[in-house]
Design an enzyme around this catalytic site. Sequence first.
Site, PDB file in Angstrom:
ATOM      1  CD  GLU B  60      -1.647  -2.528   1.506  1.00  0.00           C
ATOM      2  OE1 GLU B  60      -0.497  -2.597   1.969  1.00  0.00           O
ATOM      3  OE2 GLU B  60      -2.266  -3.266   1.157  1.00  0.00           O
ATOM      4  CG  HIS B 129     -11.681  -7.155   5.392  1.00  0.00           C
ATOM      5  ND1 HIS B 129     -10.903  -7.722   6.306  1.00  0.00           N
ATOM      6  CD2 HIS B 129     -11.474  -7.214   4.115  1.00  0.00           C
ATOM      7  CE1 HIS B 129     -10.137  -8.151   5.547  1.00  0.00           C
ATOM      8  NE2 HIS B 129     -10.381  -8.095   4.234  1.00  0.00           N
TER       9      HIS B 129
END
Lengths: 368, 326
Positions: B60, B129
Amino acid sequence: MPKKPLLFTHQLEYLSILDENGNVDQTLEPELPEDFLLKLYRYMLFGRRFDERMLNLQRQGRIGTFPPLTGQEASQLGAAAALKPSDWMAPAFREGLAEIWRGKSMENTILYYAGYDEGGAVEEDRNDLPLAIPVSSQTLHAVGIAMAMKYRQTPDVAMTFFGDGATSEGDFHEALNFAGVFQAPVIFVCQNNQWAISTPLSKQTRSETIAQKAIGYGFPGVQVDGNDILAVYSASAQAIERARSGEGPTLIECLTYRMGLHTTADDPTKYRNNEDVKVWESRDPIRRFQTYLLNKGVLAEEKTQQYEEEIKAEIQGGVERSEKLMNELGAPEDMFAHQYAELSPHLLRQREEMLEQWRLDQKEEKNG
Amino acid sequence: MAKLTMVQALNLALRQEMEKDDRVMLLGEDVGVDGGVFRVTDGLIDIFGAERVIDTPLAESGIVGAAIGMAVYGLRPVCEIQFSGFTYFNFHQLESHAARLRHRSQGKYHVPMVLRAPYGGGVRALEHHSESREVYYAHTPGLKMVIPSGPRNSRALMVSAIRDPDPVIFFEPKALYRAFREEVPEEEETLPLGVPVKVREGGDVTLVAYGAMIPLSLDAAEVLKAKHGIEVEVFDLLTLSPLDDTLITESVRKTGHAVVVHEAHRSFGPGAEIMARLMEEAFFYLEAPVKRVTGYDIVYPLFAREKAYMPNAMRIVRAVRETLAS
């Protein structure tokens, strides 16, 4: 399922052209024009003297914390000098000389360390990122710039600088990995100056070299004598040529030494002994290049004196101009400049509030 | 006009901007061949090629750091981080550089990039999540923080985000990705960043929400009207930063009551900022304390218990009635 050896055939090169006494290996000596050699020498000398002056200004309280670069003149200038103006550079924070070579003004350098945001300005014709303090984070920007160059099909390359400590950061590994995967035209130049503040290289990595880390990412690494400007220049020119011709990235490890403090807030006597520093003093990059140029007949003794005097005057001029600028700058509302393309109504109100508070502060201070 | 889900509407925005502007690039994990794990970038690699729809290594910080370089060079990268719970890997690239390069370079460079990430709970997902941590970005000067609440505004805001000269963090409420369809015009449509919209008119209480809380808030407003005769005025923030409180403050001066709804944790959450603004701008008009309906200040639970964690229309109805009763 038998066990079988997987053989790696990679090998690394170590490059040294000018030994510590200034003797040149003529088989490796690059053919560079005399005026270019003199320019390099003069910039190295400038870098050293400017560093000394900055240290002095810091001790006098005229600038804030400053990271000296003495000892690393060859390892940063040799690399930056191989770039074209249209190439990009993403420095860390000890590449002040490379930045000045690329066109950063002395005034901006001084202003920055004197605490003026304006000093971060990048001159119109200079394709460099401003210095980056978070260690290794800038390596990824160089990769992104190089990916964009590849997409735009320009013949340019990006070069990024970082230290040995930076090779422990995740961003360094992500940058090398992206560069390898996308074959980005980027050159990674490690200033292996042996120390990350108080932490020696041996505590950063068990790798024998930093250059070998490139192998894991599928592209070449090379180790050079970072105090030998001819070696650094040659390795950089070769890596740049590779990148320009579409052959992808290179990692260059420059073996050098941080002769001074990490920053002016540091005291190296706490963690390293003077004997090591003495050894590296004998490997000084400027002295050996000077010997080489004298032997080669490119430089005369009188010329070095002339350079010293010119540089002294230039630096004095730079200091005076920057201190004059400091008197003109400093309007507090300027801190709100360049935050966004446009200030939101909320920020406009905060700017008004700041100005009013500042006015009241000054009034109170004046009235005691 | 076609009736599109939010996923399709975002895809439309990306496709049209890429057609119009060859500076627009997509990069992220699985955004190319796979079309993104939620299919937001579905099919775009077939139209624009792997040069512009870039499947990156799984890193990322690498994605965002490279996007910053691209943006500084003059491209308009849109990166996808697969879930907002993984944006912490790249947080320092946003905070240290995307948010600061304009200032650090004194205007020489700017970072016109968009970071897209699905956020929020209620979808029975794994750990990491379901979080709603938009305040990290809203708290960071130099960034803009945008959260749409439906297909049509997600498309219009995405177009504006891509064209914005500053870095925009664009959180997509994943619970709404396919929750409902809306008419989305093929013709260009944009919405200004930094401007909340009134999505329901009412005179009794002001309700402020955004993202996946908007449908719940509208449901609650219906119930309050039908069962209790309470008229709720609902605002959709759309942009958390910069936050413009003008319309909300005006509304509270009229209603005298306010409730803020978000699934983000309560303490130091967006509600705290809105309440502070109301204290500053509408204190003397308030007839009761402002109420918050929010996620609790705990680690987001695994999904067996998430129903008890997430705000819902019933909690909103109760909060509105309590503030009106006090």
